[in-house]
Write an enzyme that holds these catalytic residues in place. Structure first.
Site, PDB file in Angstrom:
ATOM      1  N   CYS A  45      17.149 -30.101  -3.447  1.00 18.33           N
ATOM      2  CA  CYS A  45      18.618 -31.090  -4.056  1.00 18.33           C
ATOM      3  C   CYS A  45      17.955 -31.570  -5.314  1.00 18.33           C
ATOM      4  CB  CYS A  45      18.212 -32.483  -2.843  1.00 18.33           C
ATOM      5  SG  CYS A  45      19.487 -33.878  -3.827  1.00 18.33           S
ATOM      6  N   HIS A  72      20.154 -31.007   2.519  1.00 16.76           N
ATOM      7  CA  HIS A  72      19.055 -31.596   2.885  1.00 16.76           C
ATOM      8  C   HIS A  72      18.359 -31.126   4.173  1.00 16.76           C
ATOM      9  CE1 HIS A  72      17.771 -34.632  -0.160  1.00 16.76           C
ATOM     10  NE2 HIS A  72      18.858 -34.471  -0.303  1.00 16.76           N
ATOM     11  N   GLU A 129      15.532 -30.794   5.599  1.00 16.93           N
ATOM     12  CA  GLU A 129      14.643 -31.404   6.331  1.00 16.93           C
ATOM     13  C   GLU A 129      14.706 -32.781   6.900  1.00 16.93           C
ATOM     14  OE1 GLU A 129      14.931 -31.403   3.002  1.00 16.93           O
ATOM     15  OE2 GLU A 129      14.269 -33.475   2.312  1.00 16.93           O
TER      16      GLU A 129
END
Ligand SMILES: Nc1ncnc2c1ncn2[C@@H]1O[C@H](COP(=O)(O)OP(=O)(O)O)[C@@H](O)[C@H]1O
Lengths: 234, 82, 578, 82
Positions: free
Chosen positions: A91, A207, A209
């Site tokens: 990002c 993302h 994560e």
């Protein structure tokens, strides 16, 4: 080397806000807490992977990633990459990598002009050759959320052609019944992530994560990250 | 006619972006810099040849949409056509 | 131009919104006529916004205690124990008037302000919610206001990195000229590490940290306490600009400092800026404060004492440090590139003394600013409740599928996805349920415990019958928390009403608080924090009354939480209740 | 010296913001508008009196930070001091 022996560093800028999320994700996969490094550091000990996390480094002022791209730690990151070291930008981290020229192109404001936070369906490109994706089947699909205002990948036609020819496109957004229209931001050729010419620097908008367990909206992010950690460790 | 509208923050309005850029420029060794302010520059083609009317129309656009008159000032520049 | 030390008269006081009686009382307490700076401080502290003069009497009737309540109303935010030595810290606050004038900045600074309220208490904010009301969907201003407010909420929350996990939006013509923007923040702290605002220890240093002070937002507290008219639109330059980037740095710096055991008391500079923060800290500690205004970091030149005291520039805090902790603290703020400036000290005089340009700009007793703040028992004119509409009396006029389609297309029931996809609902990677369900659910980081949260109110019920409507808002919030599988714990509330000097509005306010209190008592969900926003009127027309409830609940095992979606075909659907 | 740097998107680079503004302006009845482009205007005070050196320093700032030369062009204007 085993995954747990890997030395992972996360660069932290004022305004980073996915640094802890990435740290937790890495710890979940490797059993070892990565080191957080403040942007003012201009040298780094040798490491196996440097991650530039998401967020709003320097408030996204001027251009996303621009001010972070010129901070001292990025000199160290570029040295590391020049030696063939692995770098992952997620990002805002992707934006930082394009701003430093470590990856070609630039991330423009979303075509819809709005911030967008939702799950997207992405596909591992058929032609990619990079340790970041070698553990994933070419053409396989993953569900990973995006959350950004500037994810609209843009590069000159020449650069786009080169990316394609060299197998540097890592992920593209695809259509899905549940997650709606494929491309959330207008990115050229539906690009969600790319790698450098040597395959060792990767930038991606989604993302991983944030997709680390079924309870938190899916575990495809864990799949992606553990595949790249394994490949980098071997 | 091509028109350029420059939109800047009113004096006294906080410009966090300008501050961050100034800070970063100094960090890069440009110590001679101060008072950085960031504004917008909007360029438009307008199909109107009468300068008075043109200016008046653009002012209307500024008031209704282009600028946020609560915190911003605008300046209209009419670029002569080549 | 009026100078700081010029003596004031009643006209000046009236222009600041004070009544004749209030003006007389100030003169009596001082034993003399106040100067400009002093009068500005009184008018801000006695404004509706800071003093709760019209609502205090009714707020006192709310239940505020419970076995798990650690801090009830009176601090920057309420605190409840959630088990394992942890506490949830939360509050809701309005930014209605600024958001109508400048929707982006108004909403953004609303979010920034409520986040400061929460981290001031020593908590790391973990979630944001909001409650919004706009005019009719087809009103000319609605589109602009709605998109500006949504951008502003996202602009601040996304950037600072706190997920927005819930909220509500409704549309009604009564909000055409006065929208509502209420923002709620929830944080997590260790129960034994809660920071409070009461100043301690005469001689201890008073420190200013954060961004510099500019001329923005001067007299915002007074603006929030008056009705709107065309004239207020021209008072526009009072709008403050939010800077979420600095907000993030300030949050991290404060949390880092609080972990270092240096802070004795701390208070954010919200409405009425340096005035309310210094006065509240001193007053709660029963002490005095002396501040050298020449030391206040200023963004602009030649700022007067009056301007420095009433500026509402964002991202600033005031704190009292342990005497030997200044160096540690300064190093932390240097690291985060924030201003750090000792500007004065705690005193035992009970007075607020402000020095400026080698002289004294203000020297007033603190007690009257708080204790003598007027409290009104304003007259009420009860409006008889509207008759109950029985669902059985409604005649079906078409095919049920057409009616359903019609309903789903109305602005009040249409999907909110366009709004909440603009909010980052997942950052911090603990969001179990984001917007779009009954309640937001956040995993308590590193545990299997969860916090559920919601905001609710149905203004037309409150308008039809204030007492029942007030109770209904509590009940609805309670249902939303329980529907996700959590146990409701406590409430924060935001009372949005019109002009309380009108008896029928006062009745709405008072009766809905009574209803809210009764429901909160019955359901064992005490009110631990809140905010009041009155004078929500434009040109004499009041909004639909909107006492918003923000509720927080806890679930011991997030794996047992229940979503609101049908998950597989063939499941039974059961209707409960009646 | 006060310096104004105007930063605009290179020709051929899509400007969704400009397009959106154009669309809104037309929606508001300003049918005469076309080709709207949005750029940045950065104003800086620079402590340097030699014009040649000043211009060279500012160009360096543009290349290293202020503009992204992949997609942006810049123009430097030196404002004479009153
Ligand atoms: N409607 C209400 N119900 C309960 N407590 C309230 C209400 N309104 C305000 N309070 C409490 O009064 C105190 C002062 O609130 P406020 O002036 O909004 O604080 P600040 O401006 O410092 O954020 C707070 O502790 C708040 O929780």
């Amino acid at each position: 080397m085993s995954m747990s022996a890997m030395r992972v560093v996360i660069a932290v800028f004022p305004g980073s806000n996915c640094d802890r999320d990435m740290m937790v994700a890495m710890e979940q996969l490797t059993g070892r807490r990565p080191q957080l490094v403040w942007h003012k550091e201009s040298t780094l000990d040798p490491v196996d992977l440097i991650i530039i996390p998401g967020g709003f480094s320097f408030g996204d002022y001027l251009r996303c990633g621009a001010l972070a791209g010129r901070s001292p730690v990025m000199d160290a990151v570029m040295d590391h990459a020049a030696r063939g070291g692995a770098v992952l930008g997620v990002c805002n981290g992707f934006q930082v990598l394009t701003e430093t020229g470590m990856l070609p192109g630039v991330l423009l404001r979303n075509a819809g002009l709005n911030y967008v936070c939702r799950d997207t369906r992405i596909k591992v490109a058929e032609t990619i050759t990079s340790p970041f994706t070698s553990g994933l089947a070419a053409g396989s699909e993953l569900t990973i959320p995006v959350a950004h205002n500037e994810g609209n990948y843009f590069a000159s036609d020449d650069d786009l052609a080169k990316l394609e020819d060299n197998g540097q496109i890592a992920f593209t957004y695809i259509e899905s019944d549940i997650h709606g229209p494929a491309n959330p931001n207008g990115a050229a050729r539906d690009i969600a992530g790319i790698v450098s010419a040597n395959g060792r620097v990767m930038g991606m908008m989604p993302h991983p994560e944030r997709a680390m367990s079924p309870a938190l909206g899916g575990s495809d992010g864990a799949l992606l990250l553990s595949a790249c950690l394994e490949a980098l460790a071997s | 006619m091509q028109v350029v509208v420059n939109i800047s923050l009113k004096e006294g309005v906080l410009d966090p972006q300008g501050r961050a850029i100034e800070h970063s420029l100094r960090g890069l060794g440009f110590q001679e810099v101060s008072e950085v302010r960031v504004g917008k520059q909007i360029t438009l083609d307008i199909d109107e040849s009468d300068p008075a009317r043109l200016r008046q129309r653009v002012a209307r656009m500024c008031e209704t949409l282009l600028s946020n008159t609560v915190i911003e000032d605008y300046v209209i520049d009419i670029v002569e056509q080549e | 131009m009026t100078m700081d030390n010029d003596m004031m008269n009643f006209e000046h006081a009236a222009s600041m919104g004070l009544s004749e009686d209030e003006w007389q009382l100030i003169n009596k307490r001082l034993g003399r006529v106040p100067n400009l700076c002093e009068l500005g401080i009184f008018s801000a502290m006695w404004s509706e916004h800071c003093s709760y003069k019209s609502s205090k009497r009714w707020l006192k009737t709310l239940p505020v205690d419970g076995p798990h309540v650690i801090e009830g109303p009176g601090e920057n935010a309420g605190v409840v124990a959630i088990g394992d030595g942890l506490a949830a810290v939360f509050k809701i606050e309005s930014h209605n008037h600024p958001s109508f004038i400048e929707p982006y900045q108004g909403a953004a600074t609303g979010v920034g302000g409520i986040l400061r309220d929460v981290f001031t208490m020593g908590a790391r904010p973990v979630a944001l919610l909001n409650a919004l009301r706009f005019g009719a969907a087809d009103h000319e201003k609605t589109r602009h206001l709605l998109s500006g407010v949504v951008l502003g909420i996202g602009g601040y929350g996304n950037c600072i990195g706190i997920p927005t996990v819930g909220g509500e939006v409704n549309f009604d013509p009564s909000y055409n000229g006065n929208i509502l923007v209420n923002a709620m923040a929830v944080g997590l702290a260790n129960s034994d590490r809660i920071f409070r605002s009461a100043a301690t220890g005469a001689g201890n240093p008073v420190i200013y940290v954060g961004a510099k002070t500019g001329r923005d937002g001067i007299h915002g507290a007074t603006m929030a306490s008056t009705e709107f008219s065309d004239e207020t639109e021209s008072k526009r330059p009072t709008v403050q600009v939010g800077d979420p980037f600095t907000g993030k740095l300030l949050m991290e710096a404060c949390l880092e400092l609080m972990a270092s055991d240096s802070v004795l008391s701390i208070q954010d500079m919200g409405a009425a800026g340096l005035t309310s923060s210094s006065v509240e800290m001193a007053s709660k500690g029963g002490l005095g404060m002396e501040i050298d205004l020449d030391l206040v970091p200023a963004r602009e030149e030649q700022m007067s004492a009056y301007e420095l005291m009433l500026s509402e520039s964002q991202e600033r805090m005031l704190m009292v440090l342990k005497p030997d902790a200044t160096d540690v603290a300064r190093a932390i703020f240097d690291k985060w590139d924030l201003d750090f400036m000792p500007i004065g000290q705690v005193t035992d005089t009970g007075r607020l003394v402000l020095l400026k340009d080698g002289g004294t700009a203000c020297d007033i007793p603190i007690a009257p600013l708080v204790d003598d703040a007027p409290e009104y028992d304003r007259p009420q004119a009860d409006v008889p409740p509207r008759p109950v509409i029985k669902s059985g009396d409604i005649v079906e006029t078409g095919r049920i599928s057409d009616i359903l389609r019609l309903l789903m297309g109305t602005s009040d029931l249409a999907s909110r996805r366009w709004i909440y996809e603009q909010y980052d609902s997942q950052v911090m990677a603990d969001t179990m349920a984001g917007p779009g369900g009954d309640a937001g659910l956040i995993r308590v980081h590193g545990t299997n415990r969860g916090l559920a949260m919601t905001t609710d109110c149905t203004p037309r019920y409150v308008e039809a019958d204030p007492k029942t409507g007030g109770a209904q808002a509590v009940a609805e919030a309670y249902r939303n928390i329980t529907a996700i599988g959590a146990t409701p714990l406590a409430i924060t509330n935001n009372l949005n009403f019109g002009n309380p000097e009108k008896p029928e509005i006062m009745a709405q306010l008072a009766q809905s608080v009574v209803g809210m209190g009764e429901a909160a008592k019955r359901l064992d969900t005490p009110v631990v924090s809140g905010n009041v926003s009155l004078y929500n009127e434009t040109d004499g027309v009041a909004i639909q009354p909107c006492p918003v409830i923000g509720m927080v609940g806890v679930i011991d095992d997030v794996d047992r939480a229940i979503g609101s979606r049908f998950t597989t075909a063939g499941q039974d659907v059961v209707l409960l209740g009646h």
